[in-house]
Scaffold this active site. Sequence first.
Site, PDB file in Angstrom:
ATOM      1  N   CYS A 170      -2.553   9.451   2.487  1.00  0.00           N
ATOM      2  CA  CYS A 170      -2.218   8.920   1.237  1.00  0.00           C
ATOM      3  C   CYS A 170      -3.452   9.024   0.218  1.00  0.00           C
ATOM      4  CB  CYS A 170      -2.012   7.312   1.353  1.00  0.00           C
ATOM      5  SG  CYS A 170      -3.386   6.504   2.441  1.00  0.00           S
ATOM      6  N   GLU A 208       0.800  -1.229  -0.087  1.00  0.00           N
ATOM      7  CA  GLU A 208      -0.058   0.173  -0.096  1.00  0.00           C
ATOM      8  C   GLU A 208       0.927   0.996   0.056  1.00  0.00           C
ATOM      9  OE1 GLU A 208      -3.301   0.439   0.239  1.00  0.00           O
ATOM     10  OE2 GLU A 208      -4.183  -1.387   1.409  1.00  0.00           O
TER      11      GLU A 208
HETATM   12  N1  NAD Z   1      -1.562   3.517   0.307  1.00  0.00           N
HETATM   13  C1  NAD Z   1      -1.996   3.519   1.534  1.00  0.00           C
HETATM   14  O1  NAD Z   1      -2.578   3.005   1.822  1.00  0.00           O
HETATM   15  C2  NAD Z   1      -1.036   4.356   2.290  1.00  0.00           C
HETATM   16  C3  NAD Z   1      -1.482   4.780   3.639  1.00  0.00           C
HETATM   17  C4  NAD Z   1      -0.675   5.696   4.465  1.00  0.00           C
HETATM   18  C5  NAD Z   1       0.472   6.281   3.895  1.00  0.00           C
HETATM   19  N2  NAD Z   1       0.852   5.775   2.602  1.00  0.00           N
HETATM   20  C6  NAD Z   1       2.129   6.418   2.119  1.00  0.00           C
HETATM   21  O2  NAD Z   1       3.022   6.488   3.256  1.00  0.00           O
HETATM   22  C7  NAD Z   1       3.924   7.775   2.816  1.00  0.00           C
HETATM   23  C8  NAD Z   1       4.085   8.595   4.297  1.00  0.00           C
HETATM   24  O3  NAD Z   1       4.445   7.427   5.307  1.00  0.00           O
HETATM   25  P1  NAD Z   1       5.903   7.491   5.685  1.00  0.00           P
HETATM   26  O4  NAD Z   1       6.676   8.765   5.573  1.00  0.00           O
HETATM   27  O5  NAD Z   1       6.021   7.028   7.184  1.00  0.00           O
HETATM   28  O6  NAD Z   1       6.647   6.334   4.828  1.00  0.00           O
HETATM   29  P2  NAD Z   1       7.898   5.474   5.043  1.00  0.00           P
HETATM   30  O7  NAD Z   1       8.130   4.580   3.783  1.00  0.00           O
HETATM   31  O8  NAD Z   1       9.038   6.457   5.209  1.00  0.00           O
HETATM   32  O9  NAD Z   1       7.618   4.650   6.291  1.00  0.00           O
HETATM   33  C9  NAD Z   1       6.781   3.499   6.622  1.00  0.00           C
HETATM   34  C10 NAD Z   1       6.996   2.645   7.505  1.00  0.00           C
HETATM   35  O10 NAD Z   1       8.491   1.942   6.972  1.00  0.00           O
HETATM   36  C11 NAD Z   1       9.524   1.785   7.868  1.00  0.00           C
HETATM   37  N3  NAD Z   1      10.684   1.569   7.102  1.00  0.00           N
HETATM   38  C12 NAD Z   1      11.527   2.765   6.574  1.00  0.00           C
HETATM   39  N4  NAD Z   1      12.523   1.925   5.730  1.00  0.00           N
HETATM   40  C13 NAD Z   1      12.386   0.625   6.263  1.00  0.00           C
HETATM   41  C14 NAD Z   1      13.244  -0.516   5.685  1.00  0.00           C
HETATM   42  N5  NAD Z   1      14.134  -0.250   5.019  1.00  0.00           N
HETATM   43  N6  NAD Z   1      12.518  -1.553   6.117  1.00  0.00           N
HETATM   44  C15 NAD Z   1      11.636  -1.925   6.843  1.00  0.00           C
HETATM   45  N7  NAD Z   1      10.834  -0.826   7.186  1.00  0.00           N
HETATM   46  C16 NAD Z   1      11.170   0.441   6.931  1.00  0.00           C
HETATM   47  C17 NAD Z   1       9.360   2.973   8.757  1.00  0.00           C
HETATM   48  O11 NAD Z   1      10.024   3.064   9.808  1.00  0.00           O
HETATM   49  C18 NAD Z   1       7.824   3.111   8.758  1.00  0.00           C
HETATM   50  O12 NAD Z   1       7.404   2.500   9.886  1.00  0.00           O
HETATM   51  C19 NAD Z   1       3.069   8.344   1.815  1.00  0.00           C
HETATM   52  O13 NAD Z   1       3.939   8.041   0.638  1.00  0.00           O
HETATM   53  C20 NAD Z   1       2.077   8.084   1.702  1.00  0.00           C
HETATM   54  O14 NAD Z   1       1.235   8.110   0.631  1.00  0.00           O
HETATM   55  C21 NAD Z   1       0.039   4.934   1.888  1.00  0.00           C
END
Ligand code: NAD
Length: 633
Positions: free
Chosen positions: A336, A301
């Site tokens: 998102c 997602e």
């Molecule tokens: N499609 C959906 O349903 C949905 C819902 C909410 C947010 N989003 C998206 O999320 C983004 C915003 O959130 P964010 O900035 O927290 O995202 P992010 O990708 O920076 O982080 C998301 C999660 O992944 C973890 N993470 C980061 N690097 C990792 C790795 N290498 N391995 C494992 N885990 C890792 C982070 O600690 C966090 O818990 C936006 O792009 C938004 O569109 C999508």
Amino acid sequence: MSGLLAFRHVKNKGSQRLSLSWFSSSGFSRFLHSLPFATVNAEEVSGSKPAEVLNLVQGKWTRSSSWNTIPDPLNGESFIKVSEVDEKGIQPFVESLSKCPKHGLHNPFKAPERYLMLGDVSMKAAHKLSLPEVSDFFAKLIQRVSPKSYEQAFAEVYVTQKFLENFCGDQVRFLARSFAVPGNHLGQQSHGFRWPYGPVAIITPFNFPLEIPVLQLMGALYMGNKPLLKVDSKVCIVMEQMLRLLHDCGLPVEDVDFINSDGKTMNKILLEGKPRMTLFTGSSRVAEKLAGDLKGRIKLEDAGFDWKILGPDVQEEDYVAWVCDQDAYACSGQKCSAQSLLFMHENWSKSSLVNKLTSLAARRKLDDLTVGPVLTFTTDAMLDHMNKLLQIKGSKLLFGGEPLQNHSIPAVYGAIKPTAVFVPLEEILKENNYELVTKEIFGPFQIVTEYKHDQLPLVLDTLERMHAHLTAAVVSNDLLFQQEIIGNSVNGTTYAGLRARTTGAPQNHWFGPAGDPRGAGIGTPEAIKLVWSCHREIIYDVVPTKSPPPCRRSLATTARSLVIPPHTPPPEARNRCGIILLVVKSFSFFSLNVFVGSNYKSFVGYRTLPDQDLRLSIVLNPEPIFLKLKPEA
Ligand SMILES: NC(=O)c1ccc[n+]([C@@H]2O[C@H](COP(=O)([O-])OP(=O)(O)OC[C@H]3O[C@@H](n4cnc5c(N)ncnc54)[C@H](O)[C@@H]3O)[C@@H](O)[C@H]2O)c1
């Protein structure tokens, strides 16, 4: 995700809950100390009284050696200490994953009572969340870590509660409903089952601290998996408290592991612990990295660059403007599903829509968190992006474009006024501009453009070139127009009609991207089944092929008693199917020979239980029919 629906629910209840100050003075605070599951008081968490967040592994809450301090997004005080696991501390989590077999904690053939147990947990948790003191506690805790208006925070709790209500009682086992198809011959039947993956991981972002983790976690559990959950550290306190509530409602403590760590450590756990499936919600950058590292054992997602198209039929300008404002700027644009690109038909450009949008955006203020801190972009980063856009020929600032004033939001976070930049459609499509214009800015920021009636193909071309296909809205009641847009696009959650929106997906809508085989979903039974189970086919084929196996034990007495003399059946039944009732006394599996006269006629095998009645259809004949029972090994 959630938003409008629950917002209306709050309004309909006549709630006046608009500001934090109202909250503090409200009587709800007196309940907080009496919540048996909670270990924090949302109102009291502060720099001088920081809250602690622990990890949960193999049924025990644990502290690690290092603590990550989280700054209060509104004033920068270190108000939460998160016990974070580093790369040296991952072993218990890896071990815990490896203890769960591939066939899961339960499946249709193993521990089916767990389906009922989880239905019961959901029922109790839904009830708890419906209590004003509990929903208020979570709404307020969400506000502390991911600042948004009370309505938006409450919407998250409300959607989570409704989701849990949807999976009470037998609804969990209905998720694992199987089906059967008749086979090619007697005794053959194929059955399709929903099968768990066993050990799984869930990674969620900061923007929906309760709704996303709970909906995915419960879906994983319902289908029989053992999840390791990691929520962004900035907001993990909410889910830590929710897990305590779930335990209070009967969820076994060993069923879920909960880890706080940075992304790098989590990445290492995934590589070493090898969960059979990982659900990742977050940015496309991390999503793509994990998809490679995990060799495809992942569902995504990821980012949304969500669009809305206003069709040729201009009507209900006030309502459409209100929805546009909500879609683009509620939760400070940190959904998102937030509206990132608005296409206005030329008829709408001539209307007062942009003026209305401007004044609605201007009403947003930090006081009630209708605009607030942006947790993943700094103010400078957002304004830099805006300035680059403003260099595109014909582009202009419609409103916003300035930092918020008079606040104490720390510089690591962003704070800008709701902003809209107009970029001409032809310019968006130019090679040099396209990537810049369609970059997701996770803040109160949107692009607006206009199209003439004959420019619809350019609009469709813009959509075709996007890489994220999450939500979309076609605001028009012109059915042919709707059909044209829907038929030429792919977004997974698309709203169509005058009231179309991009945000607000409640638990009764599928929510997720389309057009990507790795795409996940959240909320509905279909989403749960798709993400958290795989198909397993069991083909029963029980009837031996040729002759009966050798007799192991004589059944002479029984056989004799089964001789059916000629003319027993009434004459009219001859040469037709008749029913003979046998009572099997001692064999669980036997074969049956049918002799007509001296000729061996057919052979069939049945499995049955002792003392079970067996009905056989055979052709009745004037000649004597001998039935011989032969036990199988
Ligand atoms: N499609 C959906 O349903 C949905 C819902 C909410 C947010 N989003 C998206 O999320 C983004 C915003 O959130 P964010 O900035 O927290 O995202 P992010 O990708 O920076 O982080 C998301 C999660 O992944 C973890 N993470 C980061 N690097 C990792 C790795 N290498 N391995 C494992 N885990 C890792 C982070 O600690 C966090 O818990 C936006 O792009 C938004 O569109 C999508």
